[in-house]
Motif scaffolding. Sequence first.
Motif, PDB file in Angstrom:
ATOM      1  N   HIS B 351      13.677 -12.324 -26.482  1.00  0.00           N
ATOM      2  CA  HIS B 351      12.810 -13.234 -25.733  1.00  0.00           C
ATOM      3  C   HIS B 351      12.982 -13.042 -24.235  1.00  0.00           C
ATOM      4  CE1 HIS B 351      11.955 -17.341 -23.975  1.00  0.00           C
ATOM      5  NE2 HIS B 351      10.832 -17.085 -24.597  1.00  0.00           N
ATOM      6  N   GLU B 352      14.204 -12.777 -23.801  1.00  0.00           N
ATOM      7  CA  GLU B 352      14.492 -12.725 -22.374  1.00  0.00           C
ATOM      8  C   GLU B 352      14.409 -11.313 -21.785  1.00  0.00           C
ATOM      9  OE1 GLU B 352      14.761 -15.376 -20.572  1.00  0.00           O
ATOM     10  OE2 GLU B 352      14.817 -16.812 -22.223  1.00  0.00           O
ATOM     11  N   SER B 353      14.282 -10.321 -22.644  1.00  0.00           N
ATOM     12  CA  SER B 353      14.138  -8.959 -22.127  1.00  0.00           C
ATOM     13  C   SER B 353      12.916  -8.925 -21.212  1.00  0.00           C
ATOM     14  CB  SER B 353      13.940  -7.986 -23.291  1.00  0.00           C
ATOM     15  OG  SER B 353      13.677  -6.694 -22.787  1.00  0.00           O
ATOM     16  N   CYS B 354      13.085  -8.360 -20.019  1.00  0.00           N
ATOM     17  CA  CYS B 354      12.000  -8.454 -19.033  1.00  0.00           C
ATOM     18  C   CYS B 354      10.896  -7.459 -19.309  1.00  0.00           C
ATOM     19  CB  CYS B 354      12.544  -8.275 -17.618  1.00  0.00           C
ATOM     20  SG  CYS B 354      12.878  -6.551 -17.164  1.00  0.00           S
ATOM     21  N   GLY B 355      11.153  -6.490 -20.180  1.00  0.00           N
ATOM     22  CA  GLY B 355      10.113  -5.545 -20.552  1.00  0.00           C
ATOM     23  C   GLY B 355      10.052  -4.301 -19.690  1.00  0.00           C
ATOM     24  N   LYS B 356      10.924  -4.219 -18.704  1.00  0.00           N
ATOM     25  CA  LYS B 356      10.827  -3.092 -17.775  1.00  0.00           C
ATOM     26  C   LYS B 356      11.237  -1.771 -18.432  1.00  0.00           C
ATOM     27  CE  LYS B 356      12.122  -1.633 -13.111  1.00  0.00           C
ATOM     28  NZ  LYS B 356      12.121  -2.171 -11.745  1.00  0.00           N
ATOM     29  N   CYS B 357      12.331  -1.800 -19.187  1.00  0.00           N
ATOM     30  CA  CYS B 357      12.766  -0.521 -19.761  1.00  0.00           C
ATOM     31  C   CYS B 357      12.631  -0.523 -21.284  1.00  0.00           C
ATOM     32  CB  CYS B 357      14.197  -0.179 -19.329  1.00  0.00           C
ATOM     33  SG  CYS B 357      15.482  -1.123 -20.143  1.00  0.00           S
ATOM     34  N   THR B 358      12.359   0.656 -21.809  1.00  0.00           N
ATOM     35  CA  THR B 358      12.039   0.796 -23.226  1.00  0.00           C
ATOM     36  C   THR B 358      13.208   0.496 -24.170  1.00  0.00           C
ATOM     37  OG1 THR B 358      10.409   2.420 -22.574  1.00  0.00           O
ATOM     38  CG2 THR B 358      10.974   2.343 -24.901  1.00  0.00           C
ATOM     39  N   PRO B 359      14.404   1.001 -23.897  1.00  0.00           N
ATOM     40  CA  PRO B 359      15.474   0.759 -24.884  1.00  0.00           C
ATOM     41  C   PRO B 359      15.686  -0.728 -25.159  1.00  0.00           C
ATOM     42  CG  PRO B 359      16.211   2.310 -23.196  1.00  0.00           C
ATOM     43  CD  PRO B 359      14.867   1.813 -22.763  1.00  0.00           C
ATOM     44  N   CYS B 360      15.662  -1.526 -24.113  1.00  0.00           N
ATOM     45  CA  CYS B 360      15.911  -2.952 -24.277  1.00  0.00           C
ATOM     46  C   CYS B 360      14.698  -3.657 -24.872  1.00  0.00           C
ATOM     47  CB  CYS B 360      16.295  -3.544 -22.916  1.00  0.00           C
ATOM     48  SG  CYS B 360      16.467  -5.328 -22.892  1.00  0.00           S
TER      49      CYS B 360
END
Lengths: 289, 449
Positions: B351-360
Motif C-alpha cells: 500500500h505504501e510503496s510509492c511506485g517509483k521503482c519496479t522491484p518494490c
Amino acid sequence: MTTSSSEQGVSLGMPQLPAPAYPDDVRARLEADARQVIDRYPDSRSALLPLLHLVQSEEGHVTRTGMQFCADMLKLTTAEVTAVATFYSMYRRKPSGDYQVGVCTNTLCAVMGGDAIFEELQEHLGVGNGETTADGKVTLEHIECNAACDYAPVVMVNWEFFDDQTPASAKRLVDDLRAGREVEPTRGARLCTFKETARILAGFPDERPGAVEESGSAGPASLVGLRLAKGETAPARVVHPRDGGPHDEQDRAVHDPSPTERLSAHDAPQETSASDPAHPAGPTAEEGE
Amino acid sequence: MTLAPELKDTSPEKLLAPVLSAFWDEDRSWTLDVYKRHEGYEGLRKALAMSPDDLIAYVKDSGLRGRGGAGFPTGMKWQFIPQGDGKPHYLVVNADESEPGTCKDIPLLFANPHSLIEGIVIACYAIRSSHAFIYLRGEVVPVLRRLHEAVREAYEAGYLGENILGSGLNLQVTVHAGAGAYICGEETALLDSLEGRRGQPRLRPPFPAVAGLYACPTVVNNVESIASVPAILNRGKEWFRSMGSEKSPGFTLYSLSGHVASPGQYEAPLGITLRQLLDMSGGMRPGHRLKFWTPGGSSTPMFTDEHLDVPLDYEGVGAAGSMLGTKALQCFDETTCVVRAVTRWTEFYAHESCGKCTPCREGTYWLVQLLRDIEAGKGVMSDLDKLNDIADNINGKSFCALGDGAASPIFSSLKYFREEYEQHITGRGCPFDPAKSTAWADSRTEVNA
C-alpha cells in the motif's frame, strides 16, 4: 458544486471543463489564509500540502475547485496539483462525514483486536471501508499504524486518539458521535468536525480555549517506564486493572484520576477509564503476581 | 565506563534512565514553564558559548547516533554541511513517525515538545541555518496542537526569532503537517514532499547534506536525535557516554507493545535487553509466552525467544541478524499466527510503496498475492521458495529502504517459522484462532455481548 472524475467515468471525448471557481467571498477569505501559509516557506510550492488541507477544510474534501484554487495560488498546473492530491491518503476525493473514524488494522493493532473492531463497526454502521453513514456523520476507514502501539487497539476520530478500544467501546463511540453526544479522546482535545481538523492541519492553531491542554501531559502507557524508574508502585498498581468487574463508584473514590487519565465521555456516565472499563489504558493487573 | 556490573541488577531504578521522559508525569509537562523548571534551554546557553565548529565536534564526540533507525552519527551529519558556500542551509526534523510498531516520537512530542525546539536551535546554530522545518505526520492532531503552541511560546520567550539570547542567531521554525504517506519517512522522499511534490525518494548522490531542500545543504534528523542534544550539552558528553556502550552510547526510548503486561515507553541506556525490560515490567500477559518480536519496527528482521538476551544497541542487534531500528519492541505471544502478521505487514508495504521503482512496486504486490493464498490455505509448497525469491529481488535492488524493509519480515519469518507456513499449506488453512490474540481474550467478563 463539483463532481469527482470517478463519478463521471472515463470519457474519451471532450476534455473536462475547468472547475467552477469559489464564490468571491469564499475565495477572498481563502486567499488571505493561503498567503499566510505561503509566507512560511522560502519556495511557494512547499505550501501545496497545507493548501490542500486548507481547501479540504472548506468543503470537507478536495474538489476540482479546491485544486484549481491551489494551482492558481502557487502558479502550478492543475495536473501538478492533482498528482500531489492523489498521492496522499489524508486528502479525501469524495464528500464524507463529519467524523472520520479510523480503525488501525496494521499488524499489531489488528492482532490485538483491531480486525474485530473494524468488522463489528462495519456491521454496526452498515457501511464498508471508506463509506459514510446515511446521516452523514461517520465515515469509517481502516488506517495504518498511527504510532500508538502501546495503546493497541487504537481508533482515531478526526485524528485524535481513542486508545485501548474494544468492539463494545468502539460501537458506543460511533453511537455517541451519531447522536451528537460529546466524546473526549483519551489523548487529544474535544472533537471538532473534520473540516475544522483540516484547518489545524493547514497550520492554523486550534483557537478553542484550553484545547491544547486537554487530556493532560501524557497517556498512562507513556508513563510506565518513568514510574518504574522512580521506584513508584509496580505498574500493575499504577493504573486501574484491566478486567471488567464492578467499577466506578468505588474505583473513583480511591482513584482520583490524574490529569493524564481523563474520563472519556463516550463511556459516560456509568463507566470509568480512558476507553473501555473492561480494557482500560495502561498495563494489566496481574492476579496472583 | 560501562554499566556491566549493574546490568545484573534487575531493579528498574538502576536499569532505566529517564531523561527526555523524566517529567512527563508532571502537570502541563509540555509547557515552557515546566520545561525550564527542568533545566530547559540551559543546554542552548552552553552551546551558544561555543563556536559552531566546536559544537559540532562536541556532539560528534558524545557519540550520539541517529534514533530514526539507521543509527548514523548525528554530529557527523552536521559536519557534512559545507560551510561558506553562500547557500542557505536547512534543518529538517523527521517527525513522520510511521514505521509499524514505532511509537516514541509521538508521545515525546506530546509531553515534551520543547526538548525538540531547544535541540533545533542548537543544531541550527551548529550548521549555520536560519530556517528549520518540523515535518510532522498529519494523522496526529494532538501533537500538532502542542507543537504549534511550543513554537509560539519559544518565539515569545526569544528562543526563536531574531538574535536569540543575544547571540546574533536568527532562526525561523515552520511546523509542517504531512498528509498520510509512510514513504515520507524516507529522508529524500520527505524533502520532495516538503517541496510540495509526491513523496518519492531521490537518487543519491547528491546527498541531502550537499543538495537537500531546494537543492541546498540540508540536515535531516529524527525527532529523538535532535531532542537528545540539549541534555548532552547541559550535562556533558562524559555523562552521555557513561551510559550504553562505546559504540552505542547514551539513553534512548524503548517502546514495548503487544502481548505484554505493561506496554509503554521505557527510557534506558542503550544495550538493555528485552528480558530485562520484560522482567521489570511484568513480562508477557499472564499465562502466555513470547513467540516473536521486532527489535525496531516491522522493517527490522524479527526475533524469537532465543534473542531475549541480545543487547538492544546498534552492534548487538546487528550481530544477531537484525537492526536496532526505532526500538519498537512489538511482542507477540504464542496465540499469534506469523503468516497473518507477515501478510498484514506486507499489505502495508504494498500500500505504501510509492511506485517509483519496479522491484518494490511489483514485488510487494506479488508477495501479497502469495501470502494471502497461503494464509487462506490455497498455497502450494513451491510458494515458499517463490516468496523468498521475490523478497530477494526486492532487497537491495530497490530505490530506497522501503523495499529492504518489506523483505525483512519475509526472510526472517521463513527462517524461524517455515514450519508454520507449511502447516498453512498442508492443513489447507490457518490453524490459529484470531480471537485468542485479542487484548480482551483472557478477560473474565465478556466484553462484547
